[in-house]
Motif scaffolding. Structure first.
Motif, mmCIF file in Angstrom:
data_model
loop_
_atom_site.group_PDB
_atom_site.id
_atom_site.type_symbol
_atom_site.label_atom_id
_atom_site.label_comp_id
_atom_site.label_asym_id
_atom_site.label_seq_id
_atom_site.Cartn_x
_atom_site.Cartn_y
_atom_site.Cartn_z
ATOM 1 N N LEU A 198 0.849 -1.191 0.000
ATOM 2 C CA LEU A 198 0.000 0.000 0.000
ATOM 3 C C LEU A 198 0.882 1.238 0.000
ATOM 4 C CD1 LEU A 198 -2.733 1.484 0.329
ATOM 5 C CD2 LEU A 198 -2.525 1.101 2.801
ATOM 6 N N LEU A 199 0.686 2.102 -0.990
ATOM 7 C CA LEU A 199 1.456 3.343 -1.100
ATOM 8 C C LEU A 199 0.521 4.531 -0.988
ATOM 9 C CD1 LEU A 199 3.751 2.462 -4.153
ATOM 10 C CD2 LEU A 199 4.273 2.229 -1.719
ATOM 11 N N GLU A 200 0.848 5.433 -0.097
ATOM 12 C CA GLU A 200 0.098 6.689 0.011
ATOM 13 C C GLU A 200 0.967 7.814 -0.506
ATOM 14 O OE1 GLU A 200 -2.164 9.642 3.217
ATOM 15 O OE2 GLU A 200 -1.103 7.849 3.937
ATOM 16 N N PHE A 201 0.523 8.420 -1.594
ATOM 17 C CA PHE A 201 1.241 9.548 -2.181
ATOM 18 C C PHE A 201 0.612 10.849 -1.680
ATOM 19 C CE2 PHE A 201 1.747 6.025 -5.147
ATOM 20 C CZ PHE A 201 3.113 6.060 -5.411
ATOM 21 N N LYS A 202 1.382 11.614 -0.946
ATOM 22 C CA LYS A 202 0.892 12.902 -0.457
ATOM 23 C C LYS A 202 1.045 13.939 -1.573
ATOM 24 C CE LYS A 202 0.402 11.682 4.020
ATOM 25 N NZ LYS A 202 -0.858 11.720 4.788
ATOM 26 N N THR A 203 -0.075 14.529 -1.971
ATOM 27 C CA THR A 203 -0.056 15.509 -3.043
ATOM 28 C C THR A 203 -1.220 16.462 -2.843
ATOM 29 O OG1 THR A 203 0.042 15.776 -5.449
ATOM 30 C CG2 THR A 203 -1.398 14.027 -4.603
ATOM 31 N N PHE A 204 -1.580 17.206 -3.876
ATOM 32 C CA PHE A 204 -2.710 18.127 -3.750
ATOM 33 C C PHE A 204 -3.334 18.336 -5.124
ATOM 34 C CE2 PHE A 204 -4.969 22.132 -2.950
ATOM 35 C CZ PHE A 204 -5.587 21.793 -1.756
ATOM 36 N N ARG A 205 -4.655 18.517 -5.100
ATOM 37 C CA ARG A 205 -5.372 18.754 -6.341
ATOM 38 C C ARG A 205 -5.462 20.262 -6.555
ATOM 39 N NH1 ARG A 205 -10.958 17.120 -5.628
ATOM 40 N NH2 ARG A 205 -11.422 19.331 -5.652
ATOM 41 N N MET A 206 -4.740 20.761 -7.548
ATOM 42 C CA MET A 206 -4.624 22.201 -7.745
ATOM 43 C C MET A 206 -5.810 22.809 -8.496
ATOM 44 S SD MET A 206 -1.953 22.957 -6.106
ATOM 45 C CE MET A 206 -1.799 24.679 -6.588
ATOM 46 N N ARG A 207 -6.636 21.965 -9.087
ATOM 47 C CA ARG A 207 -7.824 22.476 -9.761
ATOM 48 C C ARG A 207 -9.045 21.739 -9.225
ATOM 49 N NH1 ARG A 207 -6.175 25.920 -13.677
ATOM 50 N NH2 ARG A 207 -8.309 26.091 -14.455
ATOM 51 N N GLY A 208 -10.225 22.058 -9.740
ATOM 52 C CA GLY A 208 -11.440 21.459 -9.223
ATOM 53 C C GLY A 208 -11.518 19.968 -9.503
ATOM 54 N N HIS A 209 -12.476 19.318 -8.843
ATOM 55 C CA HIS A 209 -12.725 17.902 -9.119
ATOM 56 C C HIS A 209 -12.850 17.694 -10.624
ATOM 57 C CE1 HIS A 209 -14.492 13.928 -9.009
ATOM 58 N NE2 HIS A 209 -15.534 14.378 -9.680
ATOM 59 N N GLU A 210 -13.632 18.521 -11.250
ATOM 60 C CA GLU A 210 -13.583 18.742 -12.686
ATOM 61 C C GLU A 210 -13.776 20.237 -12.874
ATOM 62 O OE1 GLU A 210 -16.572 19.533 -14.459
ATOM 63 O OE2 GLU A 210 -17.904 19.317 -12.764
ATOM 64 N N GLU A 211 -13.454 20.730 -14.043
ATOM 65 C CA GLU A 211 -13.280 22.165 -14.194
ATOM 66 C C GLU A 211 -14.509 22.976 -13.792
ATOM 67 O OE1 GLU A 211 -10.464 24.033 -14.836
ATOM 68 O OE2 GLU A 211 -9.665 22.070 -14.335
ATOM 69 N N ALA A 212 -15.688 22.435 -14.014
ATOM 70 C CA ALA A 212 -16.909 23.179 -13.708
ATOM 71 C C ALA A 212 -17.097 23.402 -12.214
ATOM 72 C CB ALA A 212 -18.118 22.452 -14.282
ATOM 73 N N SER A 213 -16.479 22.553 -11.371
ATOM 74 C CA SER A 213 -16.718 22.654 -9.927
ATOM 75 C C SER A 213 -15.880 23.730 -9.254
ATOM 76 C CB SER A 213 -16.456 21.303 -9.254
ATOM 77 O OG SER A 213 -15.103 20.932 -9.389
ATOM 78 N N GLY A 214 -14.750 24.120 -9.863
ATOM 79 C CA GLY A 214 -13.921 25.167 -9.273
ATOM 80 C C GLY A 214 -13.275 24.748 -7.964
ATOM 81 N N VAL A 215 -12.633 25.733 -7.286
ATOM 82 C CA VAL A 215 -11.917 25.441 -6.036
ATOM 83 C C VAL A 215 -12.220 26.482 -4.952
ATOM 84 C CG1 VAL A 215 -10.017 24.165 -7.102
ATOM 85 C CG2 VAL A 215 -9.877 26.647 -6.940
ATOM 86 N N LYS A 216 -13.401 27.079 -4.996
ATOM 87 C CA LYS A 216 -13.727 28.120 -4.027
ATOM 88 C C LYS A 216 -13.769 27.606 -2.594
ATOM 89 C CE LYS A 216 -16.301 31.171 -7.160
ATOM 90 N NZ LYS A 216 -17.607 31.831 -7.461
ATOM 91 N N TYR A 217 -13.979 26.303 -2.439
ATOM 92 C CA TYR A 217 -14.069 25.718 -1.106
ATOM 93 C C TYR A 217 -12.692 25.477 -0.481
ATOM 94 C CZ TYR A 217 -13.513 21.832 -4.379
ATOM 95 O OH TYR A 217 -13.083 21.038 -5.403
ATOM 96 N N VAL A 218 -11.619 25.692 -1.254
ATOM 97 C CA VAL A 218 -10.261 25.456 -0.756
ATOM 98 C C VAL A 218 -9.687 26.766 -0.219
ATOM 99 C CG1 VAL A 218 -7.945 24.626 -1.315
ATOM 100 C CG2 VAL A 218 -9.945 23.663 -2.488
ATOM 101 N N PRO A 219 -9.173 26.783 1.022
ATOM 102 C CA PRO A 219 -8.555 27.998 1.560
ATOM 103 C C PRO A 219 -7.401 28.470 0.685
ATOM 104 C CG PRO A 219 -8.897 26.384 3.301
ATOM 105 C CD PRO A 219 -9.193 25.691 2.012
ATOM 106 N N LYS A 220 -7.304 29.787 0.451
ATOM 107 C CA LYS A 220 -6.274 30.334 -0.446
ATOM 108 C C LYS A 220 -4.869 30.002 0.033
ATOM 109 C CE LYS A 220 -4.721 34.615 -2.656
ATOM 110 N NZ LYS A 220 -3.304 34.358 -2.373
ATOM 111 N N GLU A 221 -4.654 30.059 1.349
ATOM 112 C CA GLU A 221 -3.309 29.789 1.858
ATOM 113 C C GLU A 221 -2.882 28.350 1.585
ATOM 114 O OE1 GLU A 221 -6.231 29.743 5.411
ATOM 115 O OE2 GLU A 221 -5.852 30.935 3.583
ATOM 116 N N LEU A 222 -3.857 27.429 1.569
ATOM 117 C CA LEU A 222 -3.531 26.043 1.272
ATOM 118 C C LEU A 222 -3.139 25.895 -0.192
ATOM 119 C CD1 LEU A 222 -3.431 23.184 2.451
ATOM 120 C CD2 LEU A 222 -5.842 22.901 1.816
ATOM 121 N N MET A 223 -3.859 26.563 -1.067
ATOM 122 C CA MET A 223 -3.501 26.553 -2.483
ATOM 123 C C MET A 223 -2.111 27.149 -2.693
ATOM 124 S SD MET A 223 -5.975 25.205 -4.387
ATOM 125 C CE MET A 223 -5.737 25.884 -6.011
ATOM 126 N N ASP A 224 -1.833 28.222 -2.006
ATOM 127 C CA ASP A 224 -0.533 28.880 -2.156
ATOM 128 C C ASP A 224 0.600 27.983 -1.678
ATOM 129 O OD1 ASP A 224 -1.863 31.069 -3.156
ATOM 130 O OD2 ASP A 224 -1.809 32.207 -1.279
#
Length: 667
Positions: free
Chosen positions: A245-271
């Protein structure tokens, strides 16, 4: 790709990697990034319909794929474009896939990355996420059975680990020590749901302990760490097969799909995560350490962009798919070249249950890699002792006890089929198929239509009432599956038919639901050829011939109809035993109804939504002018099937049939 970093936020350890490998890793990440940037432009222009972005996660897909050998299967998700590009799939075919063109992999029938390709040893996901984990188990099991020393890698997201399929697949892989790399991309969010609302442990990798499984946490944005660690693990697993079992720590920089956006993600986390961009960090590292010059980087990008544009032109220039009902219908099932094996006249009187057992045994002898899987089927011989003695003849590798996990075992069977091995899954009771319903109706049934991959799987379904087993062990649920295009449904009533039809089901490369009425197992005997033989699907049996009425039935209900006719010798009837419900022998039905002018359909299932309704409708549509009375349906009560005998007797359609038949004859 105009950004440049002045410093890097990722630490790379490249001790054992030469420049060529480092440049390949860089090119490997850069290609899907540049493709995605182009796709986002095309999405805004309305030239593709949807996009699931993997920007920021390229290191995982590319690193894992480059660490595996090209003949080893990978089962990616919809953010793993790097898997497809690293396997060097021609870009115009990928672009054609996303535009629904014929050059794609699904003939316009599915979108995005919902496809597989044997040529490139990639098996794409379905939207239900979890089933591909069990499919990976099946591919890995095939590798182990064939002593191929290969690794199978399968991807899921942290959200997918909440599904039961995740638990089942990891448990099976651990119990059977299958060579699978379970790659979890922990990218922070399942659509908008953060990880803290998905699971309540520190790390997904911690779950490995509960499965007795080795696990690791890897920086998913560090291409060098991904590649070197996965490469080392893959080499180790080839020598010592086991799941990891491998857990890759990463982050999704865009929405689940493009129409959903990322407004629910705190800006500092994105940064914070933007600083850890895997492509820009590695590019900067290569430049700072003189592995890559600015001009070389510019040249590499220019070549990739040229390749993208050239292949886009090819895809855009391709004609749109022309719809054809014939082609669509022909592709629901894999072509089956039925071969008739005729029985020798050396017969013996055996029970229904013996016919099933004999057919299984002879098929195991004929197909030397055929695998049977199910609960308690090995040493115990199965709940009904049908596989008693099999383990001594065929061994535990081919007669496999499974954990209680119907979903994962159906998925494992699908994986075996992908790897070229036939399998049989025994549902201890047909009722229990509900726990594996999703892979049956969404994976097995649709795979050939979607991307041309047969599901060479037989699911045995001990079913039916009359044995005082109650609501969870007595259903006859064939109608759930006759409704699903891509499945075949077989339901014999006699030992002779059961043996021959089961042999055909195993030969057929399509998924077959094979119903075996428990009440017939030890109550019905018949002279049956001792040798191997087959019977064709879609051919009903005309058991009795008459001129007053057509009786249509299958399974135990055929015997109820026979009993009624024996008790009423004055009734002259055609009695049709359907034997297979999908395909359905409408020719025999129509011919008989046109002769008799009256039809009655009898089955054990409850009435509404049962197959009698469809048969009645077909007769009304195709034989209306020949009818002397409305088509009659006789079925069991609209309740779950009860346990106690007086309630079960009341429930079953058996005692309703005779008065209904006489009423129809008097019409």
């Amino acid at each position: 790709m105009t950004k440049e970093l002045t410093s890097i936020a990722i630490e790379y350890h490249i001790e054992n990697l030469d420049k060529d490998v480092l440049i390949q890793l860089y090119k490997g990440m850069l290609k899907p990034r540049l493709i995605e940037e182009k796709m986002l432009i095309l999405l805004r222009q309305g030239k593709i319909s949807k996009w699931f972005s993997g920007i920021g996660q390229e290191a995982i897909a590319v690193g894992v794929t480059m660490a595996l050998n090209k003949e080893e299967y990978i089962l990616p998700m919809h953010r793993n474009l790097g898997v497809f590009t690293s396997r060097n799939i021609p870009l115009h075919r990928l672009f054609g896939q996303w535009q629904g063109k014929a050059s794609g992999f699904t003939k316009g029938r599915d979108r995005s990355f919902h496809f597989g390709t044997q040529e490139y040893k990639i098996v794409g996901m379905i939207s239900h996420l979890g089933p591909q984990l069990g499919v990976a188990d099946g591919i890995a099991l095939a590798s182990k059975l064939k002593n191929k020393n290969e690794v199978t890698a399968v991807f899921t997201g942290e959200g997918g680990t909440s599904e039961g399929d995740f638990h089942e697949a990891l448990n099976v892989a651990s119990v059977w020590q299958l060579p699978v790399l379970f790659c979890v991309e922990n990218n922070g969010y399942g659509l908008s749901t953060p990880t803290k609302e998905q699971y309540n442990c520190a790390n997904i990798a911690d779950r490995g302990l509960g499965y007795g499984m080795e696990s690791h946490i890897i920086d998913g944005n560090n291409i060098v760490e991904v590649y070197t660690k996965v490469n080392a693990l893959a080499q180790s697993i080839r020598e010592n097969p086991r799941p990891v079992l491998l857990e890759f720590k990463t982050f999704r920089m865009r929405g689940h799909e493009e129409a959903s956006g990322v407004k629910y993600v705190p800006k500092e986390l994105m940064d914070d995560w933007a600083i850890k961009d895997p492509v820009l960090n590695f590019e900067t590292f290569l430049k700072e350490n003189d592995f890559l010059s600015k001009s070389e980087s510019t040249s590499i990008k220019a070549k990739i962009i040229e390749e993208i544009n050239k292949n886009l032109d090819i895809a855009f220039a391709e004609e749109a798919i022309i719809s054809s009902e014939i082609i669509e219908l022909d592709d629901v099932y894999h072509e089956f070249d039925y071969k008739e094996f005729k029985e020798i006249k050396n017969t013996k009187e055996i029970r229904f249950i013996d016919a099933i057992s004999d057919s299984l045994k002879q098929s195991m002898e004929r197909h030397d890699d055929l695998v049977i899987m199910g609960q308690d089927i090995a040493e115990y011989g199965g709940a009904f002792k049908i596989t008693a003695g099999f383990i001594e003849q065929f061994g535990k590798a081919r007669v496999r006890n499974t954990p209680i996990c119907e979903s994962a075992i159906v998925e494992t069977a699908m994986g075996l089929s992908i790897a070229g091995i036939k399998s049989i899954v025994e549902m201890q009771f047909a009722d229990f198929v509900t726990s594996g319903f999703n892979p049956v109706v969404n994976y097995l049934a649709k795979s050939h239509y979607r991307w041309g991959q047969q599901a060479d799987v037989v699911i045995r379904m001990p079913c039916g009432g009359g044995v005082a087993a109650g609501p969870f062990h007595s259903q006859t649920n064939e109608a759930w599956f006759t409704k699903t295009p891509g499945l075949k449904v077989v339901y014999p009533a006699f030992p002779y038919d059961a043996k021959g039809l089961l042999a055909t089901a195993i030969n057929d490369p399509n998924p077959v639901l094979f119903f075996e009425h428990k009440g017939l197992y030890r109550s019905i005997r018949q002279e049956v050829p001792a040798d191997y033989y087959t019977l064709p699907f879609g051919k009903a049996s005309l058991i009795k011939e008459g001129h007053d009425v057509t009786i249509i039935s299958y399974g135990a209900a055929v015997h109820w109809a026979l009993e009624t006719l024996e008790n009423n010798p004055e009734i002259s009837a055609d009695l049709i035993d359907l034997r297979t419900l999908q395909p359905l022998d409408t020719e025999t039905i129509y011919k008989s109804v046109k002769k008799t002018g009256k039809a009655i359909v009898l089955h054990e299932d409850s009435l509404f939504g049962g197959i009698a309704s469809d048969i009645s409708a077909l007769i009304m549509e195709h034989c209306f002018e020949f009818l002397d009375a409305p088509v009659k349906r006789v079925a069991s009560m609209e309740t779950p099937i009860p346990f106690v005998s007086q309630l079960e007797t009341q429930y079953l359609s058996k005692n309703k049939f005779e008065p209904a038949l006489k009423s129809l004859l008097e019409y």
